[in-house]
Scaffold this motif. Structure first.
Motif: not given
Lengths: 383, 224
Positions: A102-103, A150-156, A179-184, A207-211
């Protein structure tokens, strides 16, 4: 009621994961959480779905070797990773499993390219660079190779973590809500790339999810887990659209769950009538629901999505829906683009409608209303 | 200022610092990651020099390396002379005395490395040694620098243990802190002041480096 349906046979390419593990945790001497799961999945994406605390991460950690099951057996393809009877317990570093936390756990002091090459330590340098470049290209992050995480975006970062795991050519991929922290939008692009990758590398992906949305976006198969037990498995539609278990129903977005007693069976209609239980003093509220193998007097539980309920300010006529309930509007609240109406019709029922519909009906708290429920919007679930 | 004493002190501190990084690193690794239930006992032993009067430590070291102890006799049969009142003896004593100053900052730094990074490393096939060299150590550089600076500076400044174990032999065991004491005893205040001022400036410099690279220089044992 046994809610576990059988799973289709393992795919012909032989890549599969089979797991049968038990693990108990004691909380200060008292028996605490226990995990007991048995399943096998073929290659392709399988969703491990359940609320937090269901044991999803523990299960992945057992498979990866980060946690040790009390007993059981885990094998990937023809490789036995763990077998308590034969005393086999492969070290984490030898399981050749990919695990995206997750992290993400990207190494902060190494560049994206160095992160990706980390798992290739035994290869010659030229081969390392080649493979790293290929995987970075297939996840479309080759331009970030020299940057620190640190210098790239969340999705990257997500893409980099996936690339780092997959470049080692694992026999199994474990993804813990990566992918929990990303926009759809970003999420669905990454999922698309993961699918493309999985089409050429046929390995099982857990693939673990609660979504709920992720389940439908990704899943070929779903395993629903709660309190360390597997409640149901099958396609997303089987498990979530027609949930047969109350806790899955809640997870799957069924806002209304009623206890009811079966009053009459109508086998010729394929339906039965049920009386909602906490309504008997105020005059019975009855629902016509799909027929199940029960006898009159049996207790059932009915789940209805708030979005599947129609609201009318006059008694509706000439309607196919079998259930029209008279009630009074108790609450009206707007959450984003959804208006949530709380209606008392003997039982408390939640219904969702759009702001436009709400304005058109001139809804006022306290006014009389009719709720309309299709028979096939009423799902029977196990308690 | 006596340059011979200064050179001897620098040599002693340099050797002790290097030794402590080598010995302290595996000890710190063990302290940071072991789940042994009696670990606190080892932690206490390593931390003892922090609270023990230097004379007590010095006394026991002197007894241990003296010719009456098995350890001392073994050393004598191998090297032909006693460890007591020699430079080598001083190295051993100083290393023991400064051990917590090397182990504690490194153990704290190791323990602060995110456990998930270590999991990720083993999942990617790395051995423990590989994980230590490529992940833990690079992410613990401030802690290692703190350990090096502290153990060097602490060795430069020690007095009691040196006096007990090394005595006051010019060119062999007389360090600057002993020299200051000597100068004061002999009423050579100007010389004493020169040396003391040099030590003061050195200590300030060492601590500036330390706090410059690391805000949490004086860490206690790693969190459990």
């Amino acid at each position: 009621m046994n809610a576990v349906s059988s799973i289709e046979t393992i795919s012909a390419d032989g890549a599969s994961l089979s797991v049968a593990v038990q693990k108990k945790f004691s909380a200060g001497g008292a028996p605490g959480f226990s995990l007991a799961a048995e399943f096998s999945v073929p290659s392709g994406i399988t969703i491990l779905f359940g609320p937090s605390g269901a044991g999803k991460t523990t299960l992945l950690e057992c498979i990866a070797g980060l946690a040790r099951p009390d007993n059981g057996r885990i094998s990937a393809g023809d490789r036995v990773l763990f077998d308590s009877e034969r005393r086999i317990d492969l070290p984490v570093s030898q399981r050749s499993i990919a695990y995206v936390f997750q992290t993400l756990a990207l190494f902060p002091h190494l560049s994206v390219a160095q992160n990706v090459q980390y798992g290739l330590a035994r290869l010659p340098a030229a081969e390392k660079r080649l493979r790293a470049r290929q995987i970075l290209e297939s996840f479309r992050i080759e331009h970030l190779a020299g940057r620190k995480p640190d210098a790239v975006s969340g999705g990257e970062r997500q893409r980099a973590a996936l690339a780092r795991s997959l470049v080692t050519q694992p026999c199994l991929l474990l993804l813990d809500e990566p992918l929990a922290a990303l926009d759809s939008a970003t999420r669905s692009k990454i999922i698309a790339d993961l699918r493309v990758w999985n089409a050429t590398h046929r390995i099982p992906v857990l693939y673990v999810t609660h979504s709920r949305e992720e389940v439908f976006a990704l899943g070929e198969r779903v395993i629903a887990l709660e309190q360390g037990r597997i409640l149901a498995q099958g396609t997303p539609q089987q498990v979530l659209e027609a949930p047969r278990h109350e806790s899955i129903a809640q997870l799957a977005g069924f806002e209304n769950i009623f206890d009811a007693v079966v009053t009459t069976l109508r086998p010729e209609q394929g339906t039965m009538r049920c009386c909602l239980q906490d309504t008997q003093q105020k005059g019975n509220v009855e629902l016509e629901v799909p027929l199940a193998r029960v006898t009159p007097g049996a207790k059932v539980r009915i789940a209805v999505r708030a979005g599947d309920i129609l609201l009318a300010t006059e008694f509706p006529r000439a309607l196919s829906a079998r259930n029209v309930l008279r009630g009074r509007l108790l609450t009206l609240a707007r959450h984003g683009v959804t208006v949530i109406a709380g209606v008392d019709c003997g039982a408390q029922i939640e219904a969702h409608l759009t702001p436009g519909a709400c304005d058109a009906l001139h809804l006022q708290v306290g006014q009389e209303l009719w709720l309309i429920l299709k028979t096939y919007s009423c799902h029977l679930v196990a308690g | 200022m006596n340059w011979q004493d200064l050179a001897l002190t620098a040599k002693l501190a340099g050797i002790v610092c290097a030794m402590l990084l080598l010995i302290g690193m595996p000890v710190a690794y063990w302290v940071a990651y072991s789940r042994w239930r009696w670990k606190f006992l080892v932690e206490s032993v390593v931390a003892l020099p922090l609270v023990l009067p230097p004379t007590v430590l010095g006394f026991y070291i002197l007894v241990a390396i003296g010719s009456r102890s098995p350890l001392g006799r073994l050393y004598e049969t191998w090297f032909g002379h006693s460890l007591a009142f020699t430079f080598e003896g001083l190295v051993v004593a100083s290393a023991l005395y400064s051990l917590p100053f090397a182990v504690q900052p490194m153990a704290a730094a190791f323990a602060q490395v995110d456990r998930r990074l270590l999991d990720a490393s083993s999942i990617l096939g790395a051995s423990r040694m590989h994980t230590f060299l490529r992940i833990i150590l690079p992410l613990s550089i401030p802690g290692v620098i703190t350990a090096a600076v502290l153990s060097f500076a602490h060795t430069v400044g020690e007095f009691g243990v040196v006096l007990m174990v090394g005595g006051n032999i010019p060119g062999a065991t007389r360090t600057v802190s002993i020299a200051i004491y000597d100068d004061v005893q002999g009423l050579r205040y100007l010389q004493a002041n020169q040396t003391a001022l040099a030590l003061l400036l050195f200590s300030f410099l060492a601590l500036s480096i330390l706090y410059g690279v690391n805000r949490r220089a004086w860490t206690a044992w790693p969190p459990r």
